[in-house]
Write a protein that holds these residues in place. Sequence first.
Motif, PDB file in Angstrom:
ATOM      1  N   ASN A 144      -5.153   0.720  -3.356  1.00 25.86           N
ATOM      2  CA  ASN A 144      -5.426  -0.197  -2.243  1.00 25.86           C
ATOM      3  C   ASN A 144      -4.785   0.305  -0.958  1.00 25.86           C
ATOM      4  OD1 ASN A 144      -3.182  -1.012  -4.104  1.00 25.86           O
ATOM      5  ND2 ASN A 144      -2.653  -2.406  -2.435  1.00 25.86           N
ATOM      6  N   SER A 145      -5.467   0.104   0.157  1.00 30.59           N
ATOM      7  CA  SER A 145      -4.947   0.545   1.454  1.00 30.59           C
ATOM      8  C   SER A 145      -4.464  -0.633   2.294  1.00 30.59           C
ATOM      9  CB  SER A 145      -6.015   1.339   2.215  1.00 30.59           C
ATOM     10  OG  SER A 145      -7.202   0.588   2.350  1.00 30.59           O
ATOM     11  N   ASP A 171      -1.751  -4.265   2.026  1.00 32.96           N
ATOM     12  CA  ASP A 171      -0.680  -4.888   1.245  1.00 32.96           C
ATOM     13  C   ASP A 171      -1.193  -6.150   0.559  1.00 32.96           C
ATOM     14  OD1 ASP A 171       1.084  -2.969   2.220  1.00 32.96           O
ATOM     15  OD2 ASP A 171       1.820  -4.249   3.851  1.00 32.96           O
ATOM     16  N   ARG A 209       0.846  -1.200   0.000  1.00 36.79           N
ATOM     17  CA  ARG A 209       0.000   0.000   0.000  1.00 36.79           C
ATOM     18  C   ARG A 209       0.878   1.245   0.000  1.00 36.79           C
ATOM     19  NH1 ARG A 209      -0.030  -2.059   5.190  1.00 36.79           N
ATOM     20  NH2 ARG A 209       0.456  -0.609   6.891  1.00 36.79           N
TER      21      ARG A 209
END
Length: 452
Positions: free
Chosen positions: A81-82, A84, A62
């Motif tokens: 995306n926040s 991994d 992220r």
Amino acid sequence: MNDRRKGELIIGTFDAERFWRDPNLAMLPSFRDPEMENVVAAMDELLFPFCEAQDRLVTRYRMNACHKAYLHELGFEFHSNSTDLEEPEAGSAARTANIFDLITLADRMGDMDPQWLDGARLSPFAVIPGADRAAARYGLKQDFPAVETVQTVNSKLFSTELNRRLGLRSDSQTVYSHEELLASGLTLLRQGPLLIKDEFGVSGKGNLLIESEGMLRRVTSYLGDQHSKGRTVRFIIEPFLRKELDFSCQFHIDQDGAYRLISVQKLVNRHFAYQGSVTADDTLLHVLREAEYFEVMKLAARELYRAGYHGDVCVDSMLLTDGRIVPIVEVNARRSMSLIKHYVDRYLEKHSAAGSMTHVTVQFACDVTFDQLLETLDREGVLYKPDRGFGILPLSANTLFINKVVSERRGIRNKQVKGRLYYSLVGGEQDREGLSAKVKEVLSSLSFKIVG
């Protein structure tokens, strides 16, 4: 709603050549650098300039929250995306699976909305094995060529043959054994140094400068050992050309074969590795037009299309010290660092600014954060902001800190690690040297040691 407004899923890996290369091919001697491999794995954050407001960027790790907030403040509009996709401490062993395999095998693509994904267009940095499976897994539209086609046209064997097909002067030859490499190499050495090129070498890896018979014999012996173990020996060799300038041409081939010129970038390379891009000036463009260079690019696009390829292309070229232009050094049938730089330029043009793209490699053991780096650059008056009109525009954060994260996740604190900061120097040509010195001064003040 048309496909473009539906949005694109921007995703990619910066070591695509690793996935195109036949694992049974013999390899030139080289030294592995696991920390730089980690940096390359984190480089997908550099893809944000390709995004528009309705697009989604998926990165292996992220994006740094402070970096993302800074980019949003500048006006770069994108979602990412926040969470991994992979734990950073997994290291290089886990990266035998590429990013497309990671998302295909996962229950979901990070925290991406499945409803948004359905019908969005997959837009890869480079088409590698698994891209088509990822598209099918999430219902993504795909209009890219078959990976086998992309693999073929990215080989330096294709570039070598392309020069011959277009009737261009080429001193390159392909050798198919270590004995042939030795014999042909000795002949070339009589004229001066030579290069041995891996057919999928990139950015400093896979190009070997040979300046003596002793070195050539050691290399061929090393390759002979691999041949005895069943590896295939196949390389390109050519005289080492004295160059005045490296540059590259970015163009796009539409699905119907139409050619669109995008930009020409002067390149800064060191030891065959990419160091930065600067927009070509009128003097260089005039020289290229006089030499009918752009006609060659159109012909190259035609041959790529005939081979089944369409999409983004970056052709590496050279201007030699004797004034000769080598139009096709190699073909990169994918997006490129110079194309990223061009897209940053498109943003800067809206604010009547221009920039050059570069990076700095550092070592550090301190607990500094990216937020502190931004604050220090701002306090020194050199952090780029539209109302400031010049400064340093950081293009990456994870590449700077990934090895620190890996070390700490493994329970090792205060270890000296390597990182790399990619950034754009925004301002006139006369400002770049001062800004470049300033970013290194700021990094040094925060206990980063400049190593490259």
